[in-house]
Design an enzyme around this catalytic site. Sequence first.
Site, mmCIF file in Angstrom:
data_model
loop_
_atom_site.group_PDB
_atom_site.id
_atom_site.type_symbol
_atom_site.label_atom_id
_atom_site.label_comp_id
_atom_site.label_asym_id
_atom_site.label_seq_id
_atom_site.Cartn_x
_atom_site.Cartn_y
_atom_site.Cartn_z
ATOM 1 N N CYS A 105 40.952 44.983 34.395
ATOM 2 C CA CYS A 105 40.471 43.683 34.851
ATOM 3 C C CYS A 105 39.732 43.899 36.164
ATOM 4 C CB CYS A 105 41.669 42.756 35.056
ATOM 5 S SG CYS A 105 41.245 41.123 35.665
ATOM 6 N N LEU A 106 38.599 43.210 36.327
ATOM 7 C CA LEU A 106 37.833 43.363 37.575
ATOM 8 C C LEU A 106 38.650 42.902 38.785
ATOM 9 C CD1 LEU A 106 34.258 42.182 36.508
ATOM 10 C CD2 LEU A 106 35.086 44.523 36.774
ATOM 11 N N GLY B 200 34.071 40.751 30.443
ATOM 12 C CA GLY B 200 34.407 39.334 30.480
ATOM 13 C C GLY B 200 34.713 38.925 31.911
ATOM 14 N N HIS C 65 43.437 34.015 32.433
ATOM 15 C CA HIS C 65 42.990 33.770 33.810
ATOM 16 C C HIS C 65 42.931 32.272 34.126
ATOM 17 C CE1 HIS C 65 41.959 37.663 35.485
ATOM 18 N NE2 HIS C 65 41.274 38.009 34.420
ATOM 19 N N GLU D 11 40.762 36.612 29.070
ATOM 20 C CA GLU D 11 40.041 35.689 29.961
ATOM 21 C C GLU D 11 40.699 34.311 29.982
ATOM 22 O OE1 GLU D 11 38.147 37.070 31.907
ATOM 23 O OE2 GLU D 11 37.823 38.905 30.773
ATOM 24 N N GLN E 171 38.050 34.175 38.866
ATOM 25 C CA GLN E 171 37.813 35.508 39.426
ATOM 26 C C GLN E 171 36.690 35.517 40.460
ATOM 27 O OE1 GLN E 171 37.773 37.533 35.306
ATOM 28 N NE2 GLN E 171 38.587 39.084 36.688
HETATM 29 NI NI NI Z 1 40.607 39.938 33.887
#
Ligand code: NI
Length: 176
Positions: free
Chosen positions: A98-99, A46, A144, A141, A51
């Site tokens: 999380c990226l 996701g 975020h 997500e 991001q």
């Molecule tokens: Ni994330």
Amino acid sequence: MAVREIVIFPDDRLRAPTTEVTEFNDELKTLVQDMFDSMYFYEGIGLAAPQIGVSKRLIVIDIADTDDEGNVIEHHPKVLVNPVIVENVGEVESQEGCLSVPETYEVVHRAERIKIKFYDVDGHEQLEEAEGLLAICMQHELDHLDGHLFIDYLGTFQRNRIKKRLIKFKKEHLKH
Ligand code: NI
């Protein structure tokens, strides 16, 4: 194909307020494609617009079916524009990463099932029920979009330790 740079914690862009998407045009479709390209490139399931430094209420998700070796059998790409959770049921523990918070995996609590309202990329309103990993991913997500990260659910001591480690990580890995 346009892979965008992922914003890594700590970074003010991950905490910035987001605005709703109001135009369902080609620009939105290009942004969505860039988000999918970036998510697949960095092997996430996701990705939320903040991001990649875009302060809009926009999410892409793909919980793909995989075989025992982890090869993708079938993709399930989803675009959620201006998503709102309208119902939460139950509670589950979920181990998340999380990226934007690399090399960090922690257990947090999420609703087990959700009902979520959103618009698709063409501006059509959708109402969906989700459970399991998809529901967890949607909640992660959505956080975020409100400037929240999964590590915010941890204690201050633990979060500060992660922060210190990632400041070091960024110095070592990222060009400025
Ligand atoms: Ni994330």
